[in-house]
Design an enzyme around this catalytic site. Structure first.
Site, short mmCIF file in Angstrom:
data_model
loop_
_atom_site.label_atom_id
_atom_site.label_comp_id
_atom_site.label_asym_id
_atom_site.label_seq_id
_atom_site.Cartn_x
_atom_site.Cartn_y
_atom_site.Cartn_z
N ASP A 39 0.87 -1.15 -0.01
CA ASP A 39 -0.09 -0.06 0.02
C ASP A 39 0.77 1.26 0.06
OD1 ASP A 39 -2.12 -1.78 0.38
OD2 ASP A 39 -2.19 -1.52 2.46
N TYR A 40 0.27 2.37 -0.38
CA TYR A 40 0.83 3.71 -0.40
C TYR A 40 1.64 4.03 0.86
CZ TYR A 40 1.50 8.65 -1.63
OH TYR A 40 1.92 9.82 -1.66
#
Length: 245
Positions: free
Chosen positions: A102-103
């Site tokens: 994920d970011y």
């Protein structure tokens, strides 16, 4: 003779799943003829084009990156944000991440141009484990930990059993550090699992992928995998355990 999607993946164009989609979308030609059948097999003498570009054999490359938070786990980004590929200093950028982070998640991610390698390490049937350390809100009771260990019902189905260990707890700041090991790779899976037991993730880091760790690397740094490590990871995907090579 090999399946067309495997040949495309081996050429470093995309992962095998992406290669299958390219075929279904009519973007692949064999000897000048458009092919849309996934069962198609080709030989070394056949000419394969993907989106108008003739395939060339590439030297396989394998990188281990310590992904910082705020970086996209993709080869490109339509919003112009920095991606994991941008952090690898090589001229030929035809590499792609093995799976995703994920970011807002940091930690270990692999990049390669070897579609078979990527497929073997990310498909759930091969059960290659990934270990994360999460700082979560609150202190989970033993039964909550057992729920994670047994598998959690999410909106996209029940998760496979996880290995979970409570590393530390801080009652004053109402937070805990938990280690969790899974082999699936659903979107934001670890975060959703902790949300499901009422302990949202505040910070998340992937510490281990199979037998590989972040040892010796700082955030944003990377290194090439050794030939031995690549071979060991293949053995891990084939057998479910690391052998002595």
């Amino acid at each position: 003779m090999e399946r067309l999607q495997k040949v495309i993946a081996n050429a470093g164009i995309a992962s095998r799943r992406k290669a299958e989609q390219l075929i279904l979308d009519g973007k692949v030609k064999v000897n000048g003829q458009r092919v849309k059948e996934l069962g198609t097999k080709v030989s070394n003498s056949d000419e394969v084009e993907v989106e108008g570009v003739l395939l060339e054999k590439e030297t396989k490359v394998y990188y281990l990156l310590y992904k910082p938070r705020g970086i996209i786990s993709a080869a490109t980004d339509d919003k112009g944000r920095k991606t994991v590929v941008d952090l690898i200093d090589i001229e030929d950028k035809r590499i792609f991440p093995v799976g995703r982070l994920d970011y807002d998640t940091s930690g270990l991610i692999l990049l390669t141009n070897d579609g078979d390698f990527s497929y073997a390490l990310t498909h759930p049937k091969f059960k290659v484990e990934k270990t994360y350390v999460a700082r979560i809100k609150g202190i989970p009771f033993r039964e909550k930990i057992k729920q994670l260990q047994r598998g959690i019902q999410l909106e996209d189905g029940k998760t496979a059993p996880a290995k979970v260990k409570l590393l530390s707890e801080d009652k004053k700041q109402d937070k805990s550090i938990v280690e969790i090991t899974i082999y699936e790779g659903r979107n934001r899976q670890v975060r959703r699992m902790f949300d499901a037991i009422g302990h949202p993730v505040q910070k998340l880091k992937r510490e281990k992928f199979g037998l590989l760790t972040l040892h010796g690397l700082n955030a944003g740094e990377y290194r090439k995998l050794t030939t031995h490590e690549v071979k060991q990871m293949r053995v891990l995907a084939d057998t479910g355990k690391v052998g002595h090579i």
